[in-house]
Write a protein that holds these residues in place. Sequence first.
Motif, short mmCIF file in Angstrom:
data_model
loop_
_atom_site.label_atom_id
_atom_site.label_comp_id
_atom_site.label_asym_id
_atom_site.label_seq_id
_atom_site.Cartn_x
_atom_site.Cartn_y
_atom_site.Cartn_z
N ASP B 128 22.52 34.37 40.42
CA ASP B 128 21.59 33.77 39.47
C ASP B 128 22.37 33.00 38.39
O ASP B 128 23.03 33.61 37.54
N GLN B 129 22.28 31.66 38.42
CA GLN B 129 23.09 30.87 37.49
C GLN B 129 22.57 30.96 36.06
O GLN B 129 23.27 30.63 35.12
N GLN B 130 21.33 31.39 35.91
CA GLN B 130 20.79 31.59 34.57
C GLN B 130 21.48 32.76 33.88
O GLN B 130 21.71 32.74 32.68
N LYS B 131 21.76 33.78 34.68
CA LYS B 131 22.29 35.00 34.11
C LYS B 131 23.81 35.05 34.14
O LYS B 131 24.43 35.80 33.39
N THR B 132 24.40 34.32 35.08
CA THR B 132 25.83 34.40 35.27
C THR B 132 26.45 33.02 35.07
O THR B 132 26.20 32.11 35.85
N PRO B 133 27.25 32.84 34.02
CA PRO B 133 27.88 31.54 33.82
C PRO B 133 28.85 31.22 34.95
O PRO B 133 29.48 32.13 35.51
N THR B 134 28.98 29.94 35.28
CA THR B 134 29.83 29.56 36.41
C THR B 134 31.30 29.84 36.13
O THR B 134 32.07 30.12 37.05
N ASP B 135 31.69 29.80 34.86
CA ASP B 135 33.11 30.05 34.58
C ASP B 135 33.49 31.53 34.70
O ASP B 135 34.63 31.90 34.45
N TRP B 136 32.55 32.35 35.07
CA TRP B 136 32.86 33.76 35.31
C TRP B 136 33.66 33.91 36.62
O TRP B 136 34.45 34.84 36.77
N GLN B 137 33.43 33.00 37.58
CA GLN B 137 34.21 32.91 38.82
C GLN B 137 34.22 34.19 39.65
O GLN B 137 35.22 34.90 39.72
N PHE B 342 26.90 42.59 29.52
CA PHE B 342 28.08 43.40 29.18
C PHE B 342 29.08 43.36 30.34
O PHE B 342 30.28 43.17 30.13
N ILE B 343 28.58 43.52 31.56
CA ILE B 343 29.49 43.54 32.71
C ILE B 343 30.18 42.18 32.87
O ILE B 343 31.39 42.11 33.11
N VAL B 344 29.40 41.11 32.71
CA VAL B 344 29.99 39.76 32.83
C VAL B 344 31.10 39.59 31.80
O VAL B 344 32.19 39.11 32.11
N TRP B 345 30.82 40.04 30.58
CA TRP B 345 31.84 39.90 29.54
C TRP B 345 33.06 40.78 29.85
O TRP B 345 34.21 40.34 29.76
N ALA B 346 32.82 42.03 30.27
CA ALA B 346 33.92 42.98 30.48
C ALA B 346 34.79 42.59 31.67
O ALA B 346 35.95 43.00 31.75
N THR B 347 34.23 41.80 32.60
CA THR B 347 35.01 41.42 33.78
C THR B 347 35.33 39.93 33.77
O THR B 347 35.77 39.38 34.77
N SER B 348 35.08 39.27 32.63
CA SER B 348 35.37 37.83 32.54
C SER B 348 36.88 37.62 32.53
O SER B 348 37.64 38.51 32.13
N PRO B 349 37.33 36.44 32.99
CA PRO B 349 38.78 36.18 33.02
C PRO B 349 39.42 36.45 31.66
O PRO B 349 40.50 37.04 31.59
N ASP B 350 38.72 36.07 30.60
CA ASP B 350 39.28 36.22 29.27
C ASP B 350 39.51 37.70 28.92
O ASP B 350 40.58 38.09 28.44
N VAL B 352 39.59 40.33 31.02
CA VAL B 352 40.53 40.96 31.95
C VAL B 352 41.96 40.65 31.54
O VAL B 352 42.85 41.51 31.55
N LYS B 353 42.16 39.40 31.11
CA LYS B 353 43.49 39.00 30.67
C LYS B 353 43.93 39.84 29.47
O LYS B 353 45.06 40.33 29.43
N LYS B 354 43.02 40.04 28.53
CA LYS B 354 43.36 40.85 27.35
C LYS B 354 43.66 42.29 27.74
O LYS B 354 44.56 42.92 27.20
N LEU B 355 42.89 42.82 28.69
CA LEU B 355 43.10 44.20 29.11
C LEU B 355 44.44 44.37 29.84
O LEU B 355 45.10 45.39 29.73
N GLN B 356 44.81 43.33 30.58
CA GLN B 356 46.06 43.43 31.35
C GLN B 356 47.28 43.32 30.45
O GLN B 356 48.34 43.83 30.78
N THR B 357 47.12 42.63 29.33
CA THR B 357 48.28 42.42 28.47
C THR B 357 48.22 43.30 27.22
O THR B 357 49.09 43.21 26.37
N GLY B 358 47.20 44.14 27.12
CA GLY B 358 47.04 44.96 25.91
C GLY B 358 47.98 46.14 25.86
O GLY B 358 48.92 46.24 26.65
N SER B 359 47.70 47.06 24.94
CA SER B 359 48.62 48.17 24.72
C SER B 359 48.54 49.22 25.83
O SER B 359 49.50 49.94 26.09
N SER B 360 47.38 49.35 26.47
CA SER B 360 47.31 50.25 27.63
C SER B 360 46.90 49.41 28.84
O SER B 360 45.75 49.37 29.22
N PRO B 361 47.88 48.68 29.40
CA PRO B 361 47.56 47.68 30.42
C PRO B 361 46.94 48.29 31.67
O PRO B 361 47.34 49.36 32.13
N VAL B 362 45.93 47.60 32.18
CA VAL B 362 45.24 48.04 33.38
C VAL B 362 45.18 46.86 34.35
O VAL B 362 44.79 45.77 33.95
#
Lengths: 275, 443
Positions: B128-137, B342-350, B352-362
């Motif tokens: 659903d493009q209304q609910k999911t931005p295309t840059d979410w990929q 919330f899920i779109v934001w939590a799994t967005s490239p932006d 995920v990048k922060k989580l991977q490079t943060g203090s407790s990298p995942v």
Amino acid sequence: MASLKRRSGLGRVGFWALLIFILLIFMSPFLWMLLNSLKTPIQIITLPPSFWFKPTLSNYSNVFEQQEFGKFFINSLAIGVGSTFFGLLLGLPAAYAIARYNQGRLATLILLARMIPGISLLIPWFIMFRALHLTDTYLALILTHMLVGVPFIVWVMIPFFEAIPKELDEAGRVDGGSTLQVFLHVILPISGPGIVTASIMAFIYSWNNFMFSVVLAANNTKTLPVAIYNFISYAQIDWGGLMAAAVVITLPVLIIAILTQRFIVAGLTAGAVKG
Amino acid sequence: MKPRFAMLAGSAVTLVGLLAGCGGGSVGSSQNNAGNPASSTKGVTIRVVLANHPWTDGIKKLLPDFESKTGIHVNLESYGETQLTQKLTTEFTSGNSDIDVFAQRPLQEARLFVQNGWYQDLNGYVKDQQKTPTDWQYNDFFPSALQTENVNGTLTGIPIVVEHEVLYYRKDLFAKANLQPPKTIDELVTDAQKLTDKSHGIYGFVARGDRQASVTQFSSFLYSYGGDWFDQQTKKATLNTPEAIQAFETYGKLLKDYGPPGTLNMSWPQAAAVFAQGKAAMWTDADSVFQNVTDPSKSQVAQNVGIAKFPAGPKGSIPYSVTSWGLSIPKTAPHKDAAWQFIVWATSPDTVKKLQTGSSPVPGARASLWNDEDMKSFPSDWVAAAKASADGRPYDRPLVVQVGQARDIIGTVIDTGIQGGDVTAAASSANQQFQQLLDTEKK
């Protein structure tokens, strides 16, 4: 006892050695917990374990500062005290009535609540408390913890009340007291040891309860036994923090038990009839 | 809730609370901006139930970003793994849960949850493009990670953490013995033999031997020997094939002859401790547990830990490559659109990048972020090994509903191997039991 005093020095040494030996066996898990709560992660996994090391308090600061155990402590305390208090309020008169009026069947019925596996109650409870908007409230947890606390209290108190001679009740009635007054002013004041024992058991049960709390509590009412899992994370376990939290959970119960133990023993030997 | 909403939302709260049987004072609403998906969720409070996990620690710190951007308030709870399962199953069974988002272990629970109809199928939201931005990929997620989340056509969750089995080894011990880290399982066995020095308390190999826990880490051995749990087409159990028996025997021999005492009681914490104490030369386990042995504050051998791709068997190196955790929306969620945001934001490239490079990298599940720059919080050999494993099997345990029972059955064979018993006999009796389990699940 007198013969113990006359024993030779060697006998006494043997007695103490044996005592310490047995105590060590029983206390070793607790000692282990205490030692590891003062160690760094690398000291904890060192083999063989060292008993002389530079202790650290970082685990404890982790428990209270980062994990905010103070909050969980208050939750556990409020629920434990609440369920014990209301349990006594219901359980003491019930036990008195059962003891005085020979209602054995009623007692069995109350015990039945204790026999039902708690896990089978979780889903109905959850539905009920959700409908009443009571999930994540102290009230819900106090009520559920009472389910086990009340039978404890009733069953500890029945034989205790039965042991009190009926003549005491009768004397009270002769002096013009109602049943309630006799219960409140004659029976309860001499039932201290029984009440203390029952309360401690009910409180400890509530304090340690995990299953009811994990399902019915959320952020506002999380109790200590649930919160201790904060130290076990996916792919990471903070053993030191876990041990420190375990000490924090055990200590209050231990202190209460040590403090009230004297009272129980003293009360039991005092004797009600002579008074 | 903000005070200015209180009056407006007050009556709505009571009404919605009564209708849906779910109050908790969290239902904010704003009828005035219907139509715009972003603002219609404004002021809503969602209940997010997660596991104790470094990912959860990371997302907690980022939450204010989400709340200020969307106006959605997040009520976050986190529990231990098994407590989480207990809580979720109780709430979902009651049919009256107000959870909006939950963390799930797709391989352990998804089949049961799908069978019970507890998931909101996310396929509809993704498309659903209304609910999911295309840059979410969506296509950026690792195919194996998405496959793990996909159960009979239902997209049960969006992957947040991926996991592969890798080989941990001691660089110093290998250098001293003039050996190279093993490329094949055969080399692993001979190296384990050479590096075992029981008189000095050094064992060539350590891994999980606990009946339930060992199954997942044994899986890569099974796959690399050419075996599998069962044939997915015919639903025939394949635990007693020659390939499977070879795998059981090898795993058992490694732990029996070159492993430390007590492996039958070891899950990852015990095995990690043995390795971190410097008592083992090699260890095969999930890449997610690496910090237990590479962090100098936890490990005595942190400087000497090497990480390599899982060694190859006769069929090549086939480690598992799975989604260990994902985010899902329950069918009963009161605020599905806000939950999806919330899920779109939590799994967005932006994010995920922060989580991977943060203090407790995942390690996230986005292929585009597995470059050196975005993975700099991880050891370089860890990244290389995990990356090379990305196309592995999308499951580390049999894909059945009764995962626990299946693991018990399989674990018995693994333990027979470790104890030096008759693996062939154990495998064929386990195969029979496993077949019965599969038959009961056939529809």
